[in-house]
Every structure is written in C-alpha cells, then in structure tokens.
Design a protein around this motif. Sequence first.
Motif, short mmCIF file in Angstrom:
data_model
loop_
_atom_site.label_atom_id
_atom_site.label_comp_id
_atom_site.label_asym_id
_atom_site.label_seq_id
_atom_site.Cartn_x
_atom_site.Cartn_y
_atom_site.Cartn_z
N GLN A 139 -5.53 -0.73 29.75
CA GLN A 139 -5.71 -1.67 28.63
C GLN A 139 -4.51 -2.58 28.44
OE1 GLN A 139 -7.70 -0.02 24.98
NE2 GLN A 139 -7.77 1.88 26.17
N ASP A 142 -4.95 -6.35 29.03
CA ASP A 142 -5.58 -7.23 28.04
C ASP A 142 -4.58 -7.81 27.04
OD1 ASP A 142 -8.05 -6.70 29.17
OD2 ASP A 142 -8.40 -4.96 27.88
N ARG A 394 -9.37 -11.93 32.53
CA ARG A 394 -9.10 -11.19 31.31
C ARG A 394 -10.18 -11.49 30.28
NH1 ARG A 394 -2.71 -11.96 30.22
NH2 ARG A 394 -3.11 -10.17 28.88
N LEU A 395 -10.22 -10.66 29.26
CA LEU A 395 -11.24 -10.84 28.22
C LEU A 395 -11.19 -12.24 27.63
CD1 LEU A 395 -10.97 -7.41 26.34
CD2 LEU A 395 -12.80 -8.13 27.89
N SER A 407 -13.40 -10.40 20.79
CA SER A 407 -13.89 -9.08 20.38
C SER A 407 -15.35 -8.89 20.80
CB SER A 407 -13.75 -8.90 18.87
OG SER A 407 -14.54 -9.84 18.17
N SER A 410 -15.37 -8.10 24.44
CA SER A 410 -14.94 -6.72 24.60
C SER A 410 -16.10 -5.77 24.33
CB SER A 410 -13.77 -6.42 23.66
OG SER A 410 -13.39 -5.06 23.75
N ARG A 411 -16.88 -6.05 23.29
CA ARG A 411 -18.02 -5.19 22.96
C ARG A 411 -19.09 -5.24 24.06
NH1 ARG A 411 -16.78 -7.29 17.64
NH2 ARG A 411 -16.20 -5.57 16.26
N SER A 413 -18.54 -5.75 27.19
CA SER A 413 -18.00 -5.10 28.38
C SER A 413 -17.89 -3.60 28.23
CB SER A 413 -16.61 -5.68 28.70
OG SER A 413 -16.67 -7.09 28.81
N ASN A 414 -17.88 -3.11 27.02
CA ASN A 414 -17.67 -1.68 26.80
C ASN A 414 -18.93 -0.89 27.08
OD1 ASN A 414 -16.13 0.57 25.99
ND2 ASN A 414 -17.00 0.49 23.93
N LYS A 428 -16.06 -3.28 33.00
CA LYS A 428 -14.60 -3.35 32.91
C LYS A 428 -13.96 -3.49 34.29
CE LYS A 428 -13.60 -2.58 28.44
NZ LYS A 428 -12.72 -3.44 27.62
#
Length: 503
Positions: A139, A142, A394-395, A407, A410-411, A413-414, A428
């Motif tokens: 992490q 990021d 990157r995000l 954000s 990120s959600r 990709s999770n 990821k």
Amino acid sequence: MAQQLIQEQTLKQQLQQRLSAQQLQIVKLIEMPINELEQNIAAEIDDNPALETNDGGSDYDGTNDYDDSNNVNDTDESFDMANEREERKDALDSALENIGRDDQMPEPTDYQPSSADNNDYRRMDYADTTSFLDKLNEQMADHDLTAKQQYIMEYLIGSLDSDGLLRKDSDTLSDELAIYHNIDATAEEIDNVVAVLQEFDPPGIGAHDLQECLLLQLDRSTATDPRIMAHEVIEQHFQLFIHKKWDKIQQAMNLTDNQLSEVRHEITRLNPKPGASMNETQNHATQQITPDFIVETLDDGNISMALNQGNVPELNVSPSFVSMVETYRDNKDSLNRQQKEALLYAKDKVTKAQTYIDAIKQRQHTLTVTMKAIIKWQQDFFREGDESLLKPMRLKDIATKTGLDISTVSRVSNQKYVQTRWGMFPLKFFFNDKYTDNQGNTISTRTMKIALKEIVDDEDKAHPLTDTALSEAMKQKGFPLARRTVVKYREQMGIPNAKMRKQ
C-alpha cells in the motif's frame, strides 16, 4: 486562591460533508464483489415487495470500447420470493380491494444487465498467499513517500504489535532508528509517516491505543448520525465505554433508547484488533473466486470487456405497486385511513425499489468505466500477458482518467478479480509504483521485481548471492537499487535470504 469551575454553552459552525442515502447505497454496492452483490440483491428483494425480478431478456450493455463483439450470453436466474413478502402484498391487496384501479399504469423502469457465460467463468480457484505484512508494504505505492519516509514506514510496519497497533511512541522509534539503522528521523517526521500508515487498510491500523484505533475506523466511515454519536462516545466517554456504563453514557449524551441502541450497534461493528492476522498468510487455503470482469483478447490483438453478472437477476418495480401509487394520487381525498396508510407504504416501497435499481445501474457504470481505463492503461499486458509490460499505474492515475474520486477507484479495485486470457488476477495486481532511473526513464516496481527474480533464478545455488551482491547485479541491469530496497522486494516476493537459498 480558590479555583472556580465555570460551565458555558457556545455555538460553533462546522462544515461537514454528508452523503445522501442513495449515495451511501451506491458506495456500498460499488465495494461489493459479484458474490456479495448477489446476496445483497436477494436480501433486498426479500425485504421490499415492490422490487421484482423479470425473466425476460436483457439488453444492458456494460461492455467495451475495443471490440463490438463480446460473446456474452444472458444466464439470469431468479431469486426465490420469501413467504413474508407475499403475505405483505396480500395485506395490501386486502386494504385496497374496494378501490378502483387505473388501467393506464405507468411503465416500470427495468434494469437489464448482461451476464457472462457461467459455464466458463462462474467459479474459479484462486490461492492468495500474500501475507498481511506484504499487503501493508504494497500500500506504500499509493502514497507519495520519499526514500527516507519509505524506510521509516517499513520500520513502523515491522514495529506493529500482533493486533496491528503501534504502541511505541515517536521518540522511542526515533531513538531506535538512529541506534540500529543509522537513520536520523525526528519525532515529527515519524508522526507524519504514522499519519500516512493510519490511512492504510484495514482501518485502525497503526493506532497507538484502542481508543485511537476505534476513532480511526469511525473517521474512515461515512458520517451518519449514529456514527457521529458513536464517535462522541469513544472520544469523550471512553472510560465509561470500556467499563460498559451505557446508562451513564445515555444520560451524559441525552440519548433516547433507540439512539443508544444504534450507537451500540455501530460500535460493535468496529474491529479492536485490525492486525489480528499479522504474520499469518491471508486466505492460505485455495478458495473459489468469481471474476467480476471478463477480458477477452483475440489473436488479432482486439480486446473486449464485459462485467460478469453471475446470478444477478433483471430487476424492475412491481407493476401492482406502481398501480397502487397511481391510485393514491387519483383517489387520496376519498380514501379511509387504512387505505391511505397502505398506499403510503406502497409509495415508500416503490421509491426504495427505484432507488435501488438506479444504484445498481450506477454500480455497473462505475465498474465499467474504471475497468476500461485500466485496460487502456495496461493494454500491452492484456495483449501479450507479459508481466514485465505492466506500466506504472496508481489509483490517482485511473481517477484522473475516469473523472472519479480516488476513493471510488479504490473501492472498485478492492476485492475484485478479472479473468483474462492469461489467467485470473486481483484488480490490485495492475496497480504498481514507478521508479525513475538516472536517465529519467520511468520503470515500474513490478519490472524491477521480475528482474530481481531472474537474477535469483540464474544464480549459483551452491553460492547464492547476498543482498549486497543482488544490489550490484541489479545495477548492472540498469536498476540502481539500494541493498535495503532489494531486501524489501525480495521479502515481498517471498524469496528467502542467501543462507536459506543455499543448496
């Protein structure tokens, strides 16, 4: 001189950003992988009698920018309706049996998704053997950290207790870095890196104590009234909380019984040990994974993408409930109290059903836009399947390309997986940091890891290379990495040290 306690009330303006109920629902749905989405839809259908499935065909297009054909078949399966839903509908019908209905009811809005071929993609075996510590180290990519901050971050991660808390104060950590690692870092510099660590997942990691751990989790969640009150409990009444003095908390905060129940529910959802799996391998046993995205690469290089809809049914608002709402609008002045209550109930359920359908559509759109941007960025990999072709990404790069918030990316990709011609990968997997060499060339960290692995694979197993020798070998390949960076990459890839590699 006697001290005097003075109590006074003050008014303070505070600007807070709060999401609407629909936005909260969209955020929640975006985070869900396909398996959880299926369960959520089943529960929503069971809870809301105005939300129905449709066995008809589908023309929802969640597909690609690359190729017009995607070979996606519709294989929707309907969820079973619970008996209580039918009982609620019967009760409404009974209350409305004497009311005439307008035959010209409005056309319901349908949700029509596409579904990937379940025979090929429904369930896949995937073993994730990445350790918790590795996930924390990954992490770091990021965040914009200097080389010194990265080294401090690695030390902080290594200093976490088994529950994920960082109980050493910054002064102690500063002394340890100076004595054992010859790193001159002030307490303030360490505090700044700790603040970044506390942004990592899972929420609460890197807290100095239980109180801070719980507050970090509440700060990361969307602000609702129960969560705001829960935050006040942990922040201002922590001693009462740990001794379970809920009656005194209720009295101090002037809470109703219902509010207290909601606050307690929010707090029980928090994790007091976010690092409970520290030093253990997560998901070590092979588990079944359903890919959320299907990416096809043809021999001519064309790439197509589809969302895997799994067993997600086509949704629409119940025509009978829509008719009830129309009846209420046309006849509300002549209805008795029971009929009005029944029709208001129907109106509420119709609104919630339509809101849920819109949220599902927004989820499909957000996932599709994000995956398309990833494919465009990493199209060389999707065409060739060569991991070394992965570009630094990157995000925030994908957020910029899509116009979405970081954000949200990120959600998306999770916990999501993509099935490709070259295998199935966590989303990821496609995100990696970048490195700039002395000539100004940008290189992905993944490319450097591949080069490092090749060096280790080709070494003399009777005389394996030390980390210093690996660093020199990497420099000869054009990757001037420090020894500590070599150690970090080697550990992230699960490569043992030279002594352990000797045969």
